[in-house]
Design an enzyme around this catalytic site. Structure first.
Site, PDB file in Angstrom:
ATOM      1  N   LYS A  22       0.837  -1.213   0.000  1.00 58.03           N
ATOM      2  CA  LYS A  22       0.000   0.000   0.000  1.00 58.03           C
ATOM      3  C   LYS A  22       0.870   1.260   0.000  1.00 58.03           C
ATOM      4  O   LYS A  22       0.654   2.173  -0.798  1.00 58.03           O
ATOM      5  CB  LYS A  22      -0.902  -0.051   1.247  1.00 58.03           C
ATOM      6  CG  LYS A  22      -1.944   1.016   1.350  1.00 58.03           C
ATOM      7  CD  LYS A  22      -1.513   2.257   2.082  1.00 58.03           C
ATOM      8  CE  LYS A  22      -1.482   2.203   3.562  1.00 58.03           C
ATOM      9  NZ  LYS A  22      -1.079   3.486   4.191  1.00 58.03           N
ATOM     10  N   ASN A  23       1.871   1.301   0.855  1.00 61.81           N
ATOM     11  CA  ASN A  23       2.679   2.519   0.961  1.00 61.81           C
ATOM     12  C   ASN A  23       3.508   2.780  -0.296  1.00 61.81           C
ATOM     13  O   ASN A  23       3.861   3.919  -0.587  1.00 61.81           O
ATOM     14  CB  ASN A  23       3.598   2.453   2.186  1.00 61.81           C
ATOM     15  CG  ASN A  23       2.826   2.729   3.470  1.00 61.81           C
ATOM     16  OD1 ASN A  23       1.665   3.148   3.420  1.00 61.81           O
ATOM     17  ND2 ASN A  23       3.447   2.485   4.605  1.00 61.81           N
ATOM     18  N   CYS A 117      -3.148   8.667   9.411  1.00 67.80           N
ATOM     19  CA  CYS A 117      -3.260   8.129  10.767  1.00 67.80           C
ATOM     20  C   CYS A 117      -2.821   9.160  11.787  1.00 67.80           C
ATOM     21  O   CYS A 117      -1.921   9.958  11.543  1.00 67.80           O
ATOM     22  CB  CYS A 117      -2.389   6.891  10.910  1.00 67.80           C
ATOM     23  SG  CYS A 117      -3.190   5.416  10.286  1.00 67.80           S
ATOM     24  N   ARG A 122       2.665  15.394  12.730  1.00 70.08           N
ATOM     25  CA  ARG A 122       3.217  14.940  11.448  1.00 70.08           C
ATOM     26  C   ARG A 122       3.689  16.149  10.649  1.00 70.08           C
ATOM     27  O   ARG A 122       3.008  16.621   9.750  1.00 70.08           O
ATOM     28  CB  ARG A 122       2.177  14.105  10.691  1.00 70.08           C
ATOM     29  CG  ARG A 122       1.727  12.899  11.505  1.00 70.08           C
ATOM     30  CD  ARG A 122       0.983  11.880  10.718  1.00 70.08           C
ATOM     31  NE  ARG A 122       1.872  11.050   9.942  1.00 70.08           N
ATOM     32  CZ  ARG A 122       1.541   9.863   9.458  1.00 70.08           C
ATOM     33  NH1 ARG A 122       0.353   9.368   9.667  1.00 70.08           N
ATOM     34  NH2 ARG A 122       2.400   9.167   8.746  1.00 70.08           N
ATOM     35  N   ASP A 306       5.471   0.391  11.807  1.00 70.58           N
ATOM     36  CA  ASP A 306       4.139  -0.053  11.375  1.00 70.58           C
ATOM     37  C   ASP A 306       3.828  -1.491  11.801  1.00 70.58           C
ATOM     38  O   ASP A 306       2.720  -1.977  11.559  1.00 70.58           O
ATOM     39  CB  ASP A 306       3.996   0.100   9.852  1.00 70.58           C
ATOM     40  CG  ASP A 306       3.857   1.565   9.438  1.00 70.58           C
ATOM     41  OD1 ASP A 306       3.764   2.427  10.322  1.00 70.58           O
ATOM     42  OD2 ASP A 306       3.847   1.836   8.218  1.00 70.58           O
ATOM     43  N   ARG A 398      -8.216   0.962   5.186  1.00 72.43           N
ATOM     44  CA  ARG A 398      -7.265   1.807   4.456  1.00 72.43           C
ATOM     45  C   ARG A 398      -6.108   0.986   3.896  1.00 72.43           C
ATOM     46  O   ARG A 398      -5.519   1.371   2.884  1.00 72.43           O
ATOM     47  CB  ARG A 398      -6.666   2.867   5.396  1.00 72.43           C
ATOM     48  CG  ARG A 398      -7.590   3.987   5.773  1.00 72.43           C
ATOM     49  CD  ARG A 398      -6.835   5.063   6.538  1.00 72.43           C
ATOM     50  NE  ARG A 398      -5.572   5.311   5.865  1.00 72.43           N
ATOM     51  CZ  ARG A 398      -4.440   5.637   6.475  1.00 72.43           C
ATOM     52  NH1 ARG A 398      -4.396   5.788   7.772  1.00 72.43           N
ATOM     53  NH2 ARG A 398      -3.332   5.839   5.790  1.00 72.43           N
TER      54      ARG A 398
HETATM   55  C1  UD1 Z   1       5.674   6.687   6.253  1.00 73.04           C
HETATM   56  C2  UD1 Z   1       4.610   5.605   6.188  1.00 73.04           C
HETATM   57  C3  UD1 Z   1       4.098   5.303   7.589  1.00 73.04           C
HETATM   58  C4  UD1 Z   1       5.263   4.929   8.504  1.00 73.04           C
HETATM   59  C5  UD1 Z   1       6.366   5.979   8.445  1.00 73.04           C
HETATM   60  C6  UD1 Z   1       7.613   5.567   9.200  1.00 73.04           C
HETATM   61  C7  UD1 Z   1       3.623   5.973   4.014  1.00 73.04           C
HETATM   62  C8  UD1 Z   1       2.446   6.444   3.224  1.00 73.04           C
HETATM   63  N1  UD1 Z   1       3.527   6.078   5.353  1.00 73.04           N
HETATM   64  O1  UD1 Z   1       5.057   7.850   6.795  1.00 73.04           O
HETATM   65  O2  UD1 Z   1       3.169   4.234   7.510  1.00 73.04           O
HETATM   66  O3  UD1 Z   1       4.823   4.808   9.839  1.00 73.04           O
HETATM   67  O4  UD1 Z   1       6.746   6.234   7.077  1.00 73.04           O
HETATM   68  O5  UD1 Z   1       8.125   4.363   8.693  1.00 73.04           O
HETATM   69  O6  UD1 Z   1       4.598   5.487   3.457  1.00 73.04           O
HETATM   70  N2  UD1 Z   1       9.327  14.081  10.299  1.00 73.04           N
HETATM   71  C9  UD1 Z   1       9.735  15.369  10.562  1.00 73.04           C
HETATM   72  N3  UD1 Z   1       9.639  16.281   9.556  1.00 73.04           N
HETATM   73  C10 UD1 Z   1       9.187  15.971   8.302  1.00 73.04           C
HETATM   74  C11 UD1 Z   1       8.786  14.646   8.042  1.00 73.04           C
HETATM   75  C12 UD1 Z   1       8.868  13.714   9.071  1.00 73.04           C
HETATM   76  O7  UD1 Z   1      10.148  15.681  11.656  1.00 73.04           O
HETATM   77  O8  UD1 Z   1       9.140  16.845   7.434  1.00 73.04           O
HETATM   78  C13 UD1 Z   1       9.376  13.066  11.375  1.00 73.04           C
HETATM   79  C14 UD1 Z   1       7.986  12.552  11.751  1.00 73.04           C
HETATM   80  O9  UD1 Z   1       7.361  13.375  12.700  1.00 73.04           O
HETATM   81  C15 UD1 Z   1       8.319  11.169  12.289  1.00 73.04           C
HETATM   82  C16 UD1 Z   1       9.559  10.745  11.481  1.00 73.04           C
HETATM   83  O10 UD1 Z   1      10.073  11.937  10.900  1.00 73.04           O
HETATM   84  O11 UD1 Z   1       8.663  11.272  13.647  1.00 73.04           O
HETATM   85  C17 UD1 Z   1       9.292   9.745  10.376  1.00 73.04           C
HETATM   86  O12 UD1 Z   1       8.304  10.240   9.499  1.00 73.04           O
HETATM   87  P1  UD1 Z   1       8.244   9.834   7.960  1.00 73.04           P
HETATM   88  O13 UD1 Z   1       9.288   8.778   7.685  1.00 73.04           O
HETATM   89  O14 UD1 Z   1       8.278  11.061   7.148  1.00 73.04           O
HETATM   90  O15 UD1 Z   1       6.809   9.169   7.861  1.00 73.04           O
HETATM   91  P2  UD1 Z   1       5.756   9.265   6.685  1.00 73.04           P
HETATM   92  O16 UD1 Z   1       6.475   9.347   5.382  1.00 73.04           O
HETATM   93  O17 UD1 Z   1       4.746  10.272   7.006  1.00 73.04           O
END
Ligand code: UD1
Length: 431
Positions: A22-23, A117, A122, A306, A398
């Site tokens: 999915k991701n 989620c 985020r 996850d 989802r």
């Molecule tokens: C993706 C996955 C999600 C998974 C996560 C971590 C998808 C659609 N979702 O989410 O299921 O739980 O990776 O493996 O692929 N952060 C910042 N600043 C930013 C972006 C992120 O500080 O601009 C922090 C977030 O708060 C979090 C960490 O980085 O603590 C990891 O986030 P990130 O890897 O970006 O997660 P997603 O891509 O949103």
């Protein structure tokens, strides 16, 4: 409103075929919006996040639909909008990828701040830092991010924190920028590699995906082509844990076993048998009681966040005390209260959960608090004594294709029914 009803106690047995990731698929469908031509994308899971995304793409002037159970045909040559409003994007976190794709294609993007989620703040600061490095300006107002660039040019981007979303977003925009972009401290998740492979198939020039330095040489245009999405590492892991929790014997098929190593090693550590094959893993239990252990979530190749709720649920039945540390998200233990209502003994202090093994769980009405927490409650229901009713299925839908059917094929007693009364629905409605 619907509920899942599970009669616990069946040991799962047989073979389960894992769907596409999915991701990965959500990122690839957005990447295909940058393509001038037709894309034939196979192994796309039929889950609600994908449905929402197809709707967004069609609303923006692209053409995208399932033409077979897991095949999506797309043609975004006629894409005529670079704006995605809150109503359309609030439902899925992956809509943040629209920023990189639309910026790369049109030099302009207007995207509502993404939903998804709810397990902590985020932020998107790293995404924006990357876009700025490529020459874009941005502004956040009224819940919308507006990005503009007269000219996108490659640059070096160092990510202060490993971020899947920022890595993919910068890869998207950089693919259609001029010159070389280098992402340092990039995320290494399997779906990062999959998105890079997709873009390369369509004419991009990306090297190093899967390592922490990704180099993207911008190209003028992406062309159409065919691609197949990788298997879902998290769905596979969920079934591996469900097999272990029920003391079952399950062949998890159509997967890439190397992607499962962090989980496989942890399962072996607590006494579960894990046999690795070329494209499958057999998980089976031959001992009476599993051992406790400590788990720390980390970016890939560490233990995936996850799979944290599912793994913690398994540990509630082990003999001893386990410590689960959540290092990726700030607030990913919301579901613990529901597990404790089923007889688990888990206490949470910030990012650390202490799990005291208990003899058994008991069925109860519970509510999913997010996608993977929902899967964890299903696992709890499968092992609990008596009947468990799970509400808020929209989260589970989802990300899991044919979840109940796949579990039923393995012998689980699980059905979906409408919640009988309005009061019943209201009592379990979260968000
Ligand atoms: C993706 C996955 C999600 C998974 C996560 C971590 C998808 C659609 N979702 O989410 O299921 O739980 O990776 O493996 O692929 N952060 C910042 N600043 C930013 C972006 C992120 O500080 O601009 C922090 C977030 O708060 C979090 C960490 O980085 O603590 C990891 O986030 P990130 O890897 O970006 O997660 P997603 O891509 O949103």
């Amino acid at each position: 409103m619907e509920k899942m009803v599970i009669l616990g106690g069946a040991k799962l047995a047989g073979t389960v075929h894992i769907s596409g990731a999915k991701n990965s698929a959500v990122a690839i469908l957005v990447a295909a919006m940058m393509v001038n031509g037709k894309c034939h994308i196979e192994n796309v899971p039929h889950v609600s996040d994908i449905e929402v995304l197809l709707e967004i793409i069609n609303n923006m002037g692209g053409k995208a639909c399932f033409t077979d159970k897991s095949v999506v045909e797309m043609d975004c040559s006629g894409l005529n909008s670079c704006a995605a409003t809150y109503e359309t994007v609030a439902k899925i976190r992956a809509s943040s990828y629209l920023m990189g794709a639309l910026l790369g294609r049109f030099g302009h993007a207007q995207v509502a701040l993404p939903g998804g989620c709810d397990f902590g703040i985020r932020p998107i600061d790293l995404h924006l830092k990357g876009f700025s490095a490529l020459g874009a300006t941005w502004n956040v107002e009224h819940g919308m991010v507006e990005l503009s660039a007269d000219h996108l040019a490659g640059n070096n981007v160092y990510l202060d924190q490993v971020s899947v979303g920022a890595t993919i977003n910068i890869m998207l925009a950089a693919s259609l920028s001029e010159g070389l972009t280098v992402i340092d401290n990039a995320a290494k998740e399997p779906h990062i590699v999959d998105v890079a492979n997709f873009l390369n198939c369509m004419g991009a020039n990306i090297k190093g995906a899967g390592t922490d330095v990704i180099k993207i040489n911008g190209v003028k245009e992406l062309h159409g082509g065919s691609f197949s999405v990788i298997p879902d590492q998290i769905e596979a892991g969920t079934f591996m844990i469900a097999a272990a929790a029920t003391g079952g014997d399950v062949m998890i098929a159509d997967i890439i076993p190397e992607h499962m190593e962090a989980l496989s090693a942890k399962l072996e550590e607590i006494g579960v048998n894990v046999d690795r094959y070329d494209e499958a893993i057999r998980v089976w239990v031959s001992c009476e009681k599993l051992k406790s252990t400590n788990v720390k979530t980390l970016p890939h190749p560490g233990f995936p966040t996850d799979l944290q709720p599912q793994m913690l649920t398994l540990l509630t039945l082990s003999g001893g005390t386990s410590i689960v540390t959540e290092n990726v998200w700030d607030n990913r233990f919301k579901y613990v209260g529901e597990l404790n209502r089923m007889g688990a003994n888990v206490s949470v202090d910030g990012k650390v959960a202490t799990v005291e093994g208990c003899p058994y769980l008991t069925g109860a009405p519970v509510s999913a608090t997010d996608l993977r927490a929902g899967a964890a409650l299903v696992i709890a229901g499968l092992v609990a004594h008596g009947v468990t009713e799970i509400y808020n299925l929209k989260y589970i839908d989802r990300g899991y294709e044919d979840f109940e059917q796949k579990l039923r094929n393995l012998g689980a007693q699980i059905t979906r029914r409408s919640a009988e009364t309005v009061e019943e629905s209201a009592a379990h409605s979260i968000g």
